[in-house]
Design a protein around this motif. Structure first.
Motif, PDB file in Angstrom:
ATOM      1  N   LEU A 173       0.817  -1.158   0.177  1.00  0.00           N
ATOM      2  CA  LEU A 173       0.008   0.079  -0.060  1.00  0.00           C
ATOM      3  C   LEU A 173       0.993   1.264  -0.126  1.00  0.00           C
ATOM      4  CD1 LEU A 173      -2.947   0.558  -0.073  1.00  0.00           C
ATOM      5  CD2 LEU A 173      -3.090   0.545   2.319  1.00  0.00           C
ATOM      6  N   ARG A 174       1.816   1.155   0.806  1.00  0.00           N
ATOM      7  CA  ARG A 174       2.862   2.253   0.834  1.00  0.00           C
ATOM      8  C   ARG A 174       3.610   2.685  -0.542  1.00  0.00           C
ATOM      9  NH1 ARG A 174       7.430   4.819   1.520  1.00  0.00           N
ATOM     10  NH2 ARG A 174       7.610   6.364   3.162  1.00  0.00           N
ATOM     11  N   SER A 175       4.020   1.543  -1.244  1.00  0.00           N
ATOM     12  CA  SER A 175       4.477   1.359  -2.595  1.00  0.00           C
ATOM     13  C   SER A 175       3.702   2.126  -3.507  1.00  0.00           C
ATOM     14  CB  SER A 175       5.158   0.387  -2.777  1.00  0.00           C
ATOM     15  OG  SER A 175       5.824   0.310  -4.266  1.00  0.00           O
ATOM     16  N   LEU A 176       2.265   1.647  -3.722  1.00  0.00           N
ATOM     17  CA  LEU A 176       1.431   2.115  -4.466  1.00  0.00           C
ATOM     18  C   LEU A 176       1.317   3.823  -4.085  1.00  0.00           C
ATOM     19  CD1 LEU A 176      -0.860  -0.818  -4.587  1.00  0.00           C
ATOM     20  CD2 LEU A 176       0.396  -0.111  -6.276  1.00  0.00           C
ATOM     21  N   ALA A 177       0.952   4.161  -3.021  1.00  0.00           N
ATOM     22  CA  ALA A 177       0.755   5.502  -2.774  1.00  0.00           C
ATOM     23  C   ALA A 177       2.116   6.296  -3.138  1.00  0.00           C
ATOM     24  CB  ALA A 177       0.561   5.801  -1.345  1.00  0.00           C
ATOM     25  N   VAL A 178       3.148   5.877  -2.792  1.00  0.00           N
ATOM     26  CA  VAL A 178       4.233   6.550  -3.325  1.00  0.00           C
ATOM     27  C   VAL A 178       4.424   6.664  -4.849  1.00  0.00           C
ATOM     28  CG1 VAL A 178       7.121   6.659  -3.421  1.00  0.00           C
ATOM     29  CG2 VAL A 178       5.746   6.260  -1.317  1.00  0.00           C
ATOM     30  N   GLN A 179       4.012   5.487  -5.543  1.00  0.00           N
ATOM     31  CA  GLN A 179       3.943   5.685  -7.060  1.00  0.00           C
ATOM     32  C   GLN A 179       2.903   6.582  -7.441  1.00  0.00           C
ATOM     33  OE1 GLN A 179       4.195   1.917  -8.967  1.00  0.00           O
ATOM     34  NE2 GLN A 179       4.744   0.874  -7.022  1.00  0.00           N
ATOM     35  N   LEU A 180       1.563   6.682  -6.842  1.00  0.00           N
ATOM     36  CA  LEU A 180       0.639   7.667  -7.098  1.00  0.00           C
ATOM     37  C   LEU A 180       1.314   9.036  -6.917  1.00  0.00           C
ATOM     38  CD1 LEU A 180      -2.242   8.190  -8.045  1.00  0.00           C
ATOM     39  CD2 LEU A 180      -3.125   8.362  -5.336  1.00  0.00           C
ATOM     40  N   LEU A 181       2.072   9.338  -5.795  1.00  0.00           N
ATOM     41  CA  LEU A 181       2.496  10.574  -5.572  1.00  0.00           C
ATOM     42  C   LEU A 181       3.648  10.919  -6.831  1.00  0.00           C
ATOM     43  CD1 LEU A 181       3.356  10.611  -1.977  1.00  0.00           C
ATOM     44  CD2 LEU A 181       2.079  12.189  -2.863  1.00  0.00           C
ATOM     45  N   ASP A 215      -8.230   6.925  -6.265  1.00  0.00           N
ATOM     46  CA  ASP A 215      -7.200   7.256  -7.139  1.00  0.00           C
ATOM     47  C   ASP A 215      -6.166   6.265  -7.811  1.00  0.00           C
ATOM     48  OD1 ASP A 215      -8.192   9.950  -7.152  1.00  0.00           O
ATOM     49  OD2 ASP A 215      -6.516  10.528  -5.865  1.00  0.00           O
ATOM     50  N   LEU A 216      -5.978   5.409  -6.647  1.00  0.00           N
ATOM     51  CA  LEU A 216      -4.963   4.111  -6.993  1.00  0.00           C
ATOM     52  C   LEU A 216      -5.881   3.227  -7.730  1.00  0.00           C
ATOM     53  CD1 LEU A 216      -3.414   3.399  -3.485  1.00  0.00           C
ATOM     54  CD2 LEU A 216      -2.280   4.110  -5.574  1.00  0.00           C
ATOM     55  N   ARG A 217      -7.184   3.024  -7.480  1.00  0.00           N
ATOM     56  CA  ARG A 217      -7.751   1.925  -8.310  1.00  0.00           C
ATOM     57  C   ARG A 217      -7.950   2.494  -9.701  1.00  0.00           C
ATOM     58  NH1 ARG A 217     -12.940  -0.144  -7.152  1.00  0.00           N
ATOM     59  NH2 ARG A 217     -12.277  -1.880  -8.434  1.00  0.00           N
ATOM     60  N   LEU A 218      -8.258   3.968  -9.809  1.00  0.00           N
ATOM     61  CA  LEU A 218      -8.413   4.310 -11.124  1.00  0.00           C
ATOM     62  C   LEU A 218      -7.009   4.317 -12.179  1.00  0.00           C
ATOM     63  CD1 LEU A 218     -10.413   7.697 -10.319  1.00  0.00           C
ATOM     64  CD2 LEU A 218     -11.235   5.922 -11.619  1.00  0.00           C
ATOM     65  N   THR A 219      -6.179   4.502 -11.256  1.00  0.00           N
ATOM     66  CA  THR A 219      -4.865   4.450 -12.112  1.00  0.00           C
ATOM     67  C   THR A 219      -4.683   2.956 -12.365  1.00  0.00           C
ATOM     68  OG1 THR A 219      -3.853   6.261 -10.912  1.00  0.00           O
ATOM     69  CG2 THR A 219      -2.398   4.833 -11.867  1.00  0.00           C
ATOM     70  N   ILE A 220      -4.889   2.053 -11.471  1.00  0.00           N
ATOM     71  CA  ILE A 220      -4.388   0.746 -11.992  1.00  0.00           C
ATOM     72  C   ILE A 220      -5.520   0.025 -13.167  1.00  0.00           C
ATOM     73  CG2 ILE A 220      -4.642  -1.582 -11.086  1.00  0.00           C
ATOM     74  CD1 ILE A 220      -3.389  -0.368  -8.486  1.00  0.00           C
ATOM     75  N   GLY A 221      -6.739   0.799 -12.924  1.00  0.00           N
ATOM     76  CA  GLY A 221      -7.832   0.207 -13.910  1.00  0.00           C
ATOM     77  C   GLY A 221      -7.468   0.887 -15.317  1.00  0.00           C
ATOM     78  N   THR A 222      -6.922   1.911 -15.283  1.00  0.00           N
ATOM     79  CA  THR A 222      -6.603   2.640 -16.609  1.00  0.00           C
ATOM     80  C   THR A 222      -5.532   1.671 -17.330  1.00  0.00           C
ATOM     81  OG1 THR A 222      -7.406   4.761 -15.830  1.00  0.00           O
ATOM     82  CG2 THR A 222      -5.920   4.590 -17.623  1.00  0.00           C
ATOM     83  N   ARG A 223      -4.362   1.554 -16.398  1.00  0.00           N
ATOM     84  CA  ARG A 223      -3.235   0.745 -16.886  1.00  0.00           C
ATOM     85  C   ARG A 223      -3.755  -0.492 -17.421  1.00  0.00           C
ATOM     86  NH1 ARG A 223      -0.792   4.994 -17.360  1.00  0.00           N
ATOM     87  NH2 ARG A 223       0.786   5.499 -15.999  1.00  0.00           N
ATOM     88  N   LEU A 224      -4.839  -1.160 -16.641  1.00  0.00           N
ATOM     89  CA  LEU A 224      -5.117  -2.490 -17.281  1.00  0.00           C
ATOM     90  C   LEU A 224      -6.338  -2.500 -17.993  1.00  0.00           C
ATOM     91  CD1 LEU A 224      -5.584  -4.179 -13.661  1.00  0.00           C
ATOM     92  CD2 LEU A 224      -4.113  -5.168 -15.268  1.00  0.00           C
ATOM     93  N   GLU A 225      -6.696  -1.304 -18.483  1.00  0.00           N
ATOM     94  CA  GLU A 225      -7.504  -1.080 -19.416  1.00  0.00           C
ATOM     95  C   GLU A 225      -8.806  -1.508 -19.139  1.00  0.00           C
ATOM     96  OE1 GLU A 225      -5.874  -2.015 -23.301  1.00  0.00           O
ATOM     97  OE2 GLU A 225      -4.554  -0.359 -23.267  1.00  0.00           O
ATOM     98  N   MET A 276      -4.557  -8.151  -8.936  1.00  0.00           N
ATOM     99  CA  MET A 276      -4.610  -8.598  -7.368  1.00  0.00           C
ATOM    100  C   MET A 276      -4.792  -7.493  -6.715  1.00  0.00           C
ATOM    101  SD  MET A 276      -5.037 -11.865  -7.628  1.00  0.00           S
ATOM    102  CE  MET A 276      -5.344 -12.256  -6.142  1.00  0.00           C
ATOM    103  N   ALA A 277      -3.931  -6.403  -7.091  1.00  0.00           N
ATOM    104  CA  ALA A 277      -3.874  -4.960  -6.312  1.00  0.00           C
ATOM    105  C   ALA A 277      -5.198  -4.258  -6.540  1.00  0.00           C
ATOM    106  CB  ALA A 277      -2.764  -4.368  -7.006  1.00  0.00           C
TER     107      ALA A 277
END
Length: 187
Positions: free
Chosen positions: A30-38, A136-146, A169-170
């Motif tokens: 979760l921390r890694s994903l949040a830092v990547q979002l930043l 925001d994390l879900r929107l980002t990952i969902g976009t990457r996964l199309e 999975m994330a």
């Protein structure tokens, strides 16, 4: 913090906040994903001296007038209208504030995770920021996964050796966290 919660599920706490038990791996992910979002959201097109600027002047700082080229950023910062001059004007005056809020939400998540302990307790304000960051994390990952409504079932049945599997999975895990946080806040 002697609070007992089910691992990975937010539960309501007195005063309107929420708490969740996370193991070390969950905290790390979760921390890694949040830092990547930043990193993805970045500072935007703000002037370098924006922090030292007159607060009134900062209200009139203009942002970008075109949508981001990165599909994930375009999803996080969508146009308010059709591709018109109105959309460009709206973006110029709102994107920097929206970008700052998204950074604040992700930072609140990182700080909450860095506070340590196996149970993360959130105030109502922290919970609002976590909801924003999870979304925001879900929107980002969902976009990457199309991800589309029609394609999600195919993504749920990927073989283990598919490179998209960890992202799926994330995406699902974040959705469960988000849903349990909403439910905890509604109690």
């Amino acid at each position: 913090m002697g609070r007992r919660t089910r691992s990975g599920y937010f539960e309501s706490v007195p005063g309107g906040g929420a708490a969740v038990a996370l193991d070390e791996v969950e905290v790390s992910i979760l921390r890694s994903l949040a830092v990547q979002l930043l990193e993805l959201v970045g500072p935007g097109d703000q002037p370098a001296d924006a922090q030292d600027a007159d607060p009134l002047a900062s209200l009139f700082t203009e942002g970008p007038s075109k949508p981001p080229e990165d599909p994930a950023l375009a999803r996080l910062f969508p146009d308010a209208y059709d591709q018109t001059a109105d959309a460009a004007e709206f973006r110029r005056f709102t994107e920097n504030d929206l970008r700052a809020r998204k950074r604040d939400d992700a930072l609140a998540m990182v700080r909450g995770l860095d506070a340590g302990g196996s149970v993360v307790e959130l105030t109502p304000d922290d919970a609002r920021q976590w909801l924003g960051a999870l979304n925001d994390l879900r929107l980002t990952i969902g976009t990457r996964l199309e991800v589309t409504e029609d394609e999600t079932s195919e993504l749920y049945r990927l073989p283990d050796d598919d490179e998209r599997k960890p992202l799926v999975m994330a995406y699902l895990w974040l959705g469960g966290l988000q849903e349990s946080l909403v439910e905890a806040l509604m109690k």
